[in-house]
Design a protein around this motif. Structure first.
Motif, PDB file in Angstrom:
ATOM      1  N   TYR A 128      68.028  63.765  15.241  1.00  0.00           N
ATOM      2  CA  TYR A 128      67.629  64.280  16.714  1.00  0.00           C
ATOM      3  C   TYR A 128      66.895  65.331  16.445  1.00  0.00           C
ATOM      4  CZ  TYR A 128      71.989  67.317  15.748  1.00  0.00           C
ATOM      5  OH  TYR A 128      72.713  68.058  15.368  1.00  0.00           O
ATOM      6  N   CYS A 129      66.298  65.852  15.273  1.00  0.00           N
ATOM      7  CA  CYS A 129      65.214  66.631  15.258  1.00  0.00           C
ATOM      8  C   CYS A 129      63.928  66.172  15.066  1.00  0.00           C
ATOM      9  CB  CYS A 129      65.443  67.822  14.369  1.00  0.00           C
ATOM     10  SG  CYS A 129      66.908  68.807  14.783  1.00  0.00           S
ATOM     11  N   SER A 178      67.689  72.853  12.519  1.00  0.00           N
ATOM     12  CA  SER A 178      66.686  73.402  13.376  1.00  0.00           C
ATOM     13  C   SER A 178      67.481  74.715  13.837  1.00  0.00           C
ATOM     14  CB  SER A 178      66.526  72.506  14.548  1.00  0.00           C
ATOM     15  OG  SER A 178      65.640  73.185  15.419  1.00  0.00           O
ATOM     16  N   TYR A 202      64.832  70.377  19.917  1.00  0.00           N
ATOM     17  CA  TYR A 202      65.564  69.022  19.734  1.00  0.00           C
ATOM     18  C   TYR A 202      66.213  68.969  21.270  1.00  0.00           C
ATOM     19  CZ  TYR A 202      70.195  71.486  19.179  1.00  0.00           C
ATOM     20  OH  TYR A 202      71.082  72.106  19.312  1.00  0.00           O
ATOM     21  N   TYR A 211      59.850  68.146  21.598  1.00  0.00           N
ATOM     22  CA  TYR A 211      58.863  69.084  20.795  1.00  0.00           C
ATOM     23  C   TYR A 211      57.604  68.891  21.530  1.00  0.00           C
ATOM     24  CZ  TYR A 211      62.103  69.020  16.900  1.00  0.00           C
ATOM     25  OH  TYR A 211      63.274  69.603  16.209  1.00  0.00           O
ATOM     26  N   TRP A 215      58.922  63.690  15.450  1.00  0.00           N
ATOM     27  CA  TRP A 215      59.652  63.450  16.788  1.00  0.00           C
ATOM     28  C   TRP A 215      58.999  62.388  17.894  1.00  0.00           C
ATOM     29  CZ3 TRP A 215      58.545  64.543  22.135  1.00  0.00           C
ATOM     30  CH2 TRP A 215      59.930  64.664  23.041  1.00  0.00           C
ATOM     31  N   SER A 217      70.625  66.384  22.718  1.00  0.00           N
ATOM     32  CA  SER A 217      69.450  66.310  22.280  1.00  0.00           C
ATOM     33  C   SER A 217      68.564  65.117  23.065  1.00  0.00           C
ATOM     34  CB  SER A 217      69.384  65.864  20.910  1.00  0.00           C
ATOM     35  OG  SER A 217      69.801  64.430  20.802  1.00  0.00           O
TER      36      SER A 217
END
Length: 288
Positions: free
Chosen positions: A138-139, A145, A150, A154, A173, A200
């Protein structure tokens, strides 16, 4: 429940390492309940027959080069986050092996070191379950992170000030938004992971469940406290904190800072109690 006529395939880079231990325990637990479960890896170090490994010497050479690329991604742009970064850009022969195995469910675990590309995952037709072993799914490119991108997305205006040059995290992302739009279920193994994944921007609309990692309770089981203290040589009249830990360089993602804070807060609140912090794992005395 799935029976022996159904097949579950777990996908993980290696059968060695933290995530690998967890995957093997899940696999063993499923097989104990007569579920046909196997693990597919690109790097095998054990003799476990339920772990599938089909790589030639040339394949191994390619994996080593991709590992080097993956491990050095964090140096192509300026960032204070020196944890592992992955882009899942390069394809591999794992997709064809998944198709040959013909599982009923694919359980994806840790796919760092360019195990399989996002584009290849998008091509998989069977149901997918994705178990979280870090924050990567999810980042952006980072596996851990220290900010809220997230959650917020981004964007151009929320990049950390210390990061410079190409925004690798945003690029990855965006690719995840494109290639991971298909339906799959997510397993969070802790309340922390559940909270993060539901907050997220990438996973908030996914089917997310909290399922703790299994453990063999025939081997790992509690014993009477005083007996445990006797075995460890601990004083019955003292208060002990026990913390398992590995890799001092990653102390902030392993929770050592939190353990120290709890220990120090306890000493401030109860200054007259004789308390001791015990740490086991990969750590040496000169690291404190």
């Amino acid at each position: 429940m799935f029976g022996v006529d159904k097949k579950i395939l777990h996908l993980n880079f290696s059968d060695s390492g933290g995530a690998a231990v967890a995957v093997k325990r899940i696999n063993d637990s499923l097989r104990f309940h007569n579920i046909n479960s196997s693990i597919l890896v690109a790097e095998k170090k054990s003799n476990n027959k339920t772990i599938i490994f089909k790589q030639t010497l040339f394949d191994k050479f390619i994996w080593e080069q991709k590992k080097k690329i993956s491990r050095n991604l964090k140096y192509i742009f300026r960032t204070d986050n020196k944890n592992t970064h992955s882009i899942a850009l390069f394809g591999s022969n794992l997709l064809s092996q998944i198709e040959l195995f013909k599982p009923d469910i694919l359980n994806i675990h840790w796919i760092g070191n360019e195990l399989i590309s996002l584009n290849q995952i998008n091509k998989i037709k069977i149901p997918i379950i994705w178990t979280l072993h870090d924050m990567w799914l999810y980042c952006g490119a980072e596996h851990y992170s220290y900010n809220t991108r997230y959650i917020d997305g981004y964007l151009n205006n929320n990049r950390p000030k210390e990061e410079k040059k190409f925004d690798l995290n945003r690029w990855v992302w965006e690719r995840k938004k494109k290639y991971l739009s298909k339906k799959f279920s997510v397993i969070a193994t802790s309340e922390w992971q559940l909270k993060n994944s539901r907050a997220s921007s990438l996973l908030k609309n996914k089917d997310i469940h909290k399922i703790p990692l299994p453990i063999d309770t025939n081997f790992w089981k509690p014993i009477e406290k005083n007996k445990a203290r006797e075995i460890l040589g601990w004083d019955k009249n003292k208060t002990y904190f026990l913390f398992g830990f590995s890799d001092f360089g990653k102390k902030y993602i392993k929770g050592l800072d939190l353990a120290l804070n709890i220990f120090n807060d306890f000493n401030k609140k109860y200054p007259k109690k004789k308390s001791h912090l015990n740490i086991f794992g990969q750590i040496s005395k000169n690291e404190f």
